[in-house]
Design an enzyme around this catalytic site. Sequence first.
Site, PDB file in Angstrom:
ATOM      1  N   GLU A  22      -1.482 -11.877  -4.952  1.00 15.67           N
ATOM      2  CA  GLU A  22      -1.619 -10.572  -4.296  1.00 15.67           C
ATOM      3  C   GLU A  22      -3.019 -10.425  -3.706  1.00 15.67           C
ATOM      4  O   GLU A  22      -3.947 -11.132  -4.064  1.00 15.67           O
ATOM      5  CB  GLU A  22      -1.385  -9.445  -5.303  1.00 15.67           C
ATOM      6  CG  GLU A  22       0.025  -8.854  -5.279  1.00 15.67           C
ATOM      7  CD  GLU A  22       0.253  -7.892  -4.116  1.00 15.67           C
ATOM      8  OE1 GLU A  22      -0.580  -7.869  -3.184  1.00 15.67           O
ATOM      9  OE2 GLU A  22       1.247  -7.155  -4.157  1.00 15.67           O
ATOM     10  N   ASN A 105      -4.080  -0.729  -8.507  1.00 12.42           N
ATOM     11  CA  ASN A 105      -3.304  -1.546  -7.593  1.00 12.42           C
ATOM     12  C   ASN A 105      -4.244  -2.145  -6.548  1.00 12.42           C
ATOM     13  O   ASN A 105      -5.248  -2.764  -6.879  1.00 12.42           O
ATOM     14  CB  ASN A 105      -2.190  -0.680  -6.980  1.00 12.42           C
ATOM     15  CG  ASN A 105      -1.111  -1.473  -6.285  1.00 12.42           C
ATOM     16  OD1 ASN A 105      -1.032  -2.677  -6.430  1.00 12.42           O
ATOM     17  ND2 ASN A 105      -0.278  -0.783  -5.530  1.00 12.42           N
ATOM     18  N   ASP A 216       4.211  -3.201   1.583  1.00 15.94           N
ATOM     19  CA  ASP A 216       3.358  -3.607   0.474  1.00 15.94           C
ATOM     20  C   ASP A 216       1.979  -3.928   1.045  1.00 15.94           C
ATOM     21  O   ASP A 216       1.327  -3.057   1.602  1.00 15.94           O
ATOM     22  CB  ASP A 216       4.004  -4.791  -0.248  1.00 15.94           C
ATOM     23  CG  ASP A 216       3.434  -5.053  -1.632  1.00 15.94           C
ATOM     24  OD1 ASP A 216       2.264  -4.720  -1.875  1.00 15.94           O
ATOM     25  OD2 ASP A 216       4.154  -5.620  -2.475  1.00 15.94           O
TER      26      ASP A 216
END
Length: 302
Positions: A22, A105, A216
């Site tokens: 990520e 996040n 995303d």
Amino acid sequence: MGRSGTGSRELTVVLEGYSYLECPRWHDGRLWVSDFYTERVVATDGRGRAEVMAEVPAQPSGLGFLPDGRALIVSMRDHRILVRDADGGLTDHADLSAAVPAVLNDMVVDEHGGAYVGNFGFDLMGGAPMRTTTLTRVAPDGTVTEAAGGLAFPNGMVILPGGVLVVAETFAARLTAFDIAPDGGLSGRREWARFGDAPATTDVGEAVGQLAVAPDGICADAEGAIWVADALHGRVLRVREGGEVVEEIPTGTGVYACMLGGDDGRTLFLCTAPSFAEHERRPVREARLLATRVDVPHAGRP
């Protein structure tokens, strides 16, 4: 959501054998990326070589860089932002524990070193009901303030040239824009692009079935378009303000983040895995970093 063109480009494997990649960031000739469940941040030259840059036991996520080149790293589960010094040491930059209701996040860092940090808002992996949450700003000196509220799973973020912050709201099927004030405050909230109706449910399983696009990770290019990783449909979309999709690249697997980089800014890196569920990703090493060449180079931050 309009669509003026779809197609495919050749995808190559840059890295493989990871858990869940990520938050890719191109910096000083290398791509930095977080691997959630090996709890490491790695950097690659894009040609297969990788170096561990940090070990983050509470799970790394968002990445960014201060004006002096030091890296900021989100430590998800203990709600901290860490700073990595030139020798690789990690120290606390900010503690967001009192400001957020759930694990941290993604993050974007502005040119002055101010950071905007999202959080899940609810226990996604535990199956809790969805609820909206906040976006937190961490000033260059580590001061923590709430920057915005009412966001439906704030995820990837970009700062466009001219000082506009765009946030992907995964469970609202939209990109939301704010104007950034000189003091880092946000105003002028507006819809930058919409991909369909927001789910009419607080149940994650039902919501997943209702999302036409689940935005995303995102990155911006020099024409003002934004590349969007669609977390549910195995593709990245190049989107213009207003919602027109001008290109679609299918990946053949789940894709959760993207970043333009390379020497000319025209390599689009893609973080892929078969799924996003923690219980499926943690025990295996099926995540890959892919790359493809595109026409318009990187712009903005990250």
